[in-house]
Write a protein that holds these residues in place. Structure first.
Motif, mmCIF file in Angstrom:
data_model
loop_
_atom_site.group_PDB
_atom_site.id
_atom_site.type_symbol
_atom_site.label_atom_id
_atom_site.label_comp_id
_atom_site.label_asym_id
_atom_site.label_seq_id
_atom_site.Cartn_x
_atom_site.Cartn_y
_atom_site.Cartn_z
ATOM 1 N N PHE A 55 35.200 -5.629 -36.107
ATOM 2 C CA PHE A 55 34.284 -4.848 -36.941
ATOM 3 C C PHE A 55 35.016 -3.801 -37.774
ATOM 4 N N ASN A 56 36.245 -3.481 -37.390
ATOM 5 C CA ASN A 56 37.011 -2.468 -38.116
ATOM 6 C C ASN A 56 37.851 -3.055 -39.243
ATOM 7 N N MET A 57 37.849 -4.362 -39.363
ATOM 8 C CA MET A 57 38.645 -4.982 -40.420
ATOM 9 C C MET A 57 37.960 -4.811 -41.771
ATOM 10 N N VAL A 58 38.779 -4.821 -42.817
ATOM 11 C CA VAL A 58 38.264 -4.610 -44.176
ATOM 12 C C VAL A 58 38.727 -5.788 -45.043
ATOM 13 N N PRO A 59 38.051 -6.925 -44.940
ATOM 14 C CA PRO A 59 38.499 -8.105 -45.685
ATOM 15 C C PRO A 59 38.071 -8.082 -47.147
ATOM 16 N N GLU A 60 38.885 -8.725 -47.956
ATOM 17 C CA GLU A 60 38.529 -8.966 -49.350
ATOM 18 C C GLU A 60 37.870 -10.334 -49.494
ATOM 19 N N ARG A 61 38.370 -11.292 -48.704
ATOM 20 C CA ARG A 61 37.811 -12.643 -48.696
ATOM 21 C C ARG A 61 37.604 -13.081 -47.250
ATOM 22 N N VAL A 62 36.503 -13.806 -47.012
ATOM 23 C CA VAL A 62 36.209 -14.326 -45.678
ATOM 24 C C VAL A 62 35.900 -15.814 -45.796
ATOM 25 N N TYR A 63 36.627 -16.620 -45.028
ATOM 26 C CA TYR A 63 36.385 -18.061 -44.973
ATOM 27 C C TYR A 63 35.789 -18.388 -43.604
ATOM 28 N N VAL A 64 34.568 -18.900 -43.593
ATOM 29 C CA VAL A 64 33.899 -19.253 -42.342
ATOM 30 C C VAL A 64 33.956 -20.773 -42.206
ATOM 31 N N TYR A 80 26.328 -17.744 -34.200
ATOM 32 C CA TYR A 80 25.873 -17.313 -35.521
ATOM 33 C C TYR A 80 25.374 -15.869 -35.516
ATOM 34 N N GLU A 81 24.914 -15.386 -34.378
ATOM 35 C CA GLU A 81 24.568 -13.967 -34.301
ATOM 36 C C GLU A 81 25.817 -13.112 -34.496
ATOM 37 N N ASN A 82 26.925 -13.532 -33.899
ATOM 38 C CA ASN A 82 28.177 -12.798 -34.089
ATOM 39 C C ASN A 82 28.636 -12.847 -35.543
ATOM 40 N N LEU A 83 28.537 -14.010 -36.162
ATOM 41 C CA LEU A 83 28.911 -14.107 -37.575
ATOM 42 C C LEU A 83 28.046 -13.198 -38.438
ATOM 43 N N GLN A 84 26.760 -13.160 -38.152
ATOM 44 C CA GLN A 84 25.863 -12.316 -38.936
ATOM 45 C C GLN A 84 26.194 -10.837 -38.758
ATOM 46 N N LYS A 85 26.467 -10.430 -37.528
ATOM 47 C CA LYS A 85 26.821 -9.031 -37.283
ATOM 48 C C LYS A 85 28.109 -8.649 -38.017
ATOM 49 N N LEU A 86 29.091 -9.529 -37.966
ATOM 50 C CA LEU A 86 30.366 -9.245 -38.626
ATOM 51 C C LEU A 86 30.195 -9.139 -40.138
ATOM 52 N N LEU A 87 29.470 -10.075 -40.719
ATOM 53 C CA LEU A 87 29.312 -10.050 -42.171
ATOM 54 C C LEU A 87 28.437 -8.890 -42.627
ATOM 55 N N GLN A 88 27.459 -8.521 -41.819
ATOM 56 C CA GLN A 88 26.679 -7.321 -42.147
ATOM 57 C C GLN A 88 27.598 -6.108 -42.229
ATOM 58 N N LYS A 89 28.520 -6.002 -41.263
ATOM 59 C CA LYS A 89 29.449 -4.872 -41.249
ATOM 60 C C LYS A 89 30.418 -4.948 -42.419
ATOM 61 N N TRP A 90 30.987 -6.114 -42.653
ATOM 62 C CA TRP A 90 31.971 -6.252 -43.723
ATOM 63 C C TRP A 90 31.345 -6.055 -45.097
ATOM 64 N N CYS A 91 30.059 -6.363 -45.225
ATOM 65 C CA CYS A 91 29.382 -6.135 -46.503
ATOM 66 C C CYS A 91 29.257 -4.648 -46.821
ATOM 67 N N GLY A 92 29.431 -3.811 -45.821
ATOM 68 C CA GLY A 92 29.409 -2.370 -46.057
ATOM 69 C C GLY A 92 30.687 -1.850 -46.680
ATOM 70 N N ASN A 93 31.703 -2.702 -46.768
ATOM 71 C CA ASN A 93 32.974 -2.319 -47.384
ATOM 72 C C ASN A 93 33.013 -2.818 -48.819
ATOM 73 N N GLN A 94 33.244 -1.936 -49.746
ATOM 74 C CA GLN A 94 33.254 -2.319 -51.159
ATOM 75 C C GLN A 94 34.405 -3.257 -51.505
ATOM 76 N N GLU A 95 35.396 -3.353 -50.620
ATOM 77 C CA GLU A 95 36.533 -4.238 -50.886
ATOM 78 C C GLU A 95 36.152 -5.719 -50.833
ATOM 79 N N LEU A 96 35.060 -6.054 -50.137
ATOM 80 C CA LEU A 96 34.668 -7.455 -49.998
ATOM 81 C C LEU A 96 34.310 -8.055 -51.356
ATOM 82 N N LYS A 97 34.928 -9.196 -51.662
ATOM 83 C CA LYS A 97 34.693 -9.852 -52.951
ATOM 84 C C LYS A 97 34.070 -11.239 -52.816
ATOM 85 N N ALA A 98 34.390 -11.965 -51.732
ATOM 86 C CA ALA A 98 33.906 -13.347 -51.651
ATOM 87 C C ALA A 98 33.807 -13.814 -50.206
#
Length: 284
Positions: A55-64, A80-98
């Motif tokens: 949850f502390n990672m700050v990805p620019e790109r995520v491949y699932v 899929y609950e874990n994937l959803q939680k992770l992506l919800q968190k990562w979407c809070g980082n403006q660095e995420l692009k794709a």
């Protein structure tokens, strides 16, 4: 900023990492990893606590690219609950692009005739297909409700072939298992004309990961595309494999009683399954 590959040790993940080469990749996998390469965890075993390092990672790109090891409903729900939680968190980082997600062409109805487009009817007939479709909808929600500046790609894949393959780790890949079965003397049997029409689209893995890895950020989109390199009937594949391995019969091989042909909406190069199998067997 970094790239996260969920399912990095799987068949698609291994081929994608090969394309990335020395680029910095954070790997998330059920398999063991050397220190510093990423995170070794089974996302289907337990719901992650919010304090988990992922949850502390700050990805620019995520491949699932991963899937649960079992088809059980509860196992899929946790995964899929874990994937959803992770992506919800990562979407809070403006660095995420794709975000790139490999779904399946099996979300389409096998009862609908003709070539399937992304607009064809859905009819998931198992846990695997259902949760793929549900996660597609979740990504659509993220784009329209949370991050309309992020590119979300959904690739509906048929069975895959080619590239890096490990019989020990990727033995469940269909075309490779068909080849292995015919080598051992197992073969399909066709009892009527209809059975000779059953078949499937397929995708050449190096072309797929090469194009996915080179997609440019376009500033916010949600896209679903069917991906295919060609189509074959099981009868055609049967005749080809009999030529390579002979007609010895140990026992009949299970015939998949459907015709799943999808459009090549990703504009991959058309390829011959016969030529690629010969390349794999060293016969080209």
């Amino acid at each position: 900023m970094s790239t996260i590959v969920i399912g990095s040790s799987g068949y698609l993940g291994s081929n994608l990492l090969h394309v990335f080469g020395s680029e910095r990749i954070i790997r998330v996998t059920r398999s063991s990893l050397a220190p510093g390469l990423g995170c070794s965890i089974d996302l289907s075993s337990v719901v992650l606590d919010d304090s988990h390092p992922l949850f502390n990672m700050v990805p620019e790109r995520v491949y699932v690219l991963a899937r649960p090891a079992e088809s059980d409903w509860t196992v899929n729900r946790r995964f899929y609950e874990n994937l959803q939680k992770l992506l919800q968190k990562w979407c809070g980082n403006q660095e995420l692009k794709a975000v790139y997600f490999t779904s399946t062409s099996n979300v389409y109805s096998i009862k609908e005739s003709g070539v399937k487009s992304r607009f064809s009817d859905h009819a998931p007939d198992g846990e695997y297909e259902y949760f793929k479709l549900e996660f597609e909808l979740f990504l659509k929600y993220l784009h329209f409700a949370r991050r309309n500046d992020v590119d979300f790609y959904v690739f509906r894949l048929p069975i895959a072939f080619g590239g890096i393959f490990s019989p020990e780790n990727n033995g469940n890949q269909y075309i490779y298992s068909f080849i292995s079965s015919y080598e051992q003397g197992y073969a399909w049997e066709f009892h009527n004309v209809e059975e000779q029409t059953f078949g499937t689209s397929w995708v050449y893995t190096p072309d797929l990961v090469g194009k996915i890895s080179s997609l440019e950020h376009i500033g916010g989109s949600f896209q679903i595309v069917n991906v295919a390199s060609g189509f074959f009937t099981y009868r055609e594949l049967h005749e080809m494999l009999v030529k390579r391995f002979g007609s010895r019969r140990v026992a009949p091989l299970r015939l998949y009683r459907s015709r799943m042909e999808i459009e090549n909406e990703f504009e991959l190069e058309s390829r011959s399954i016969e030529a690629e199998i010969d390349r794999y067997l060293g016969l080209d």
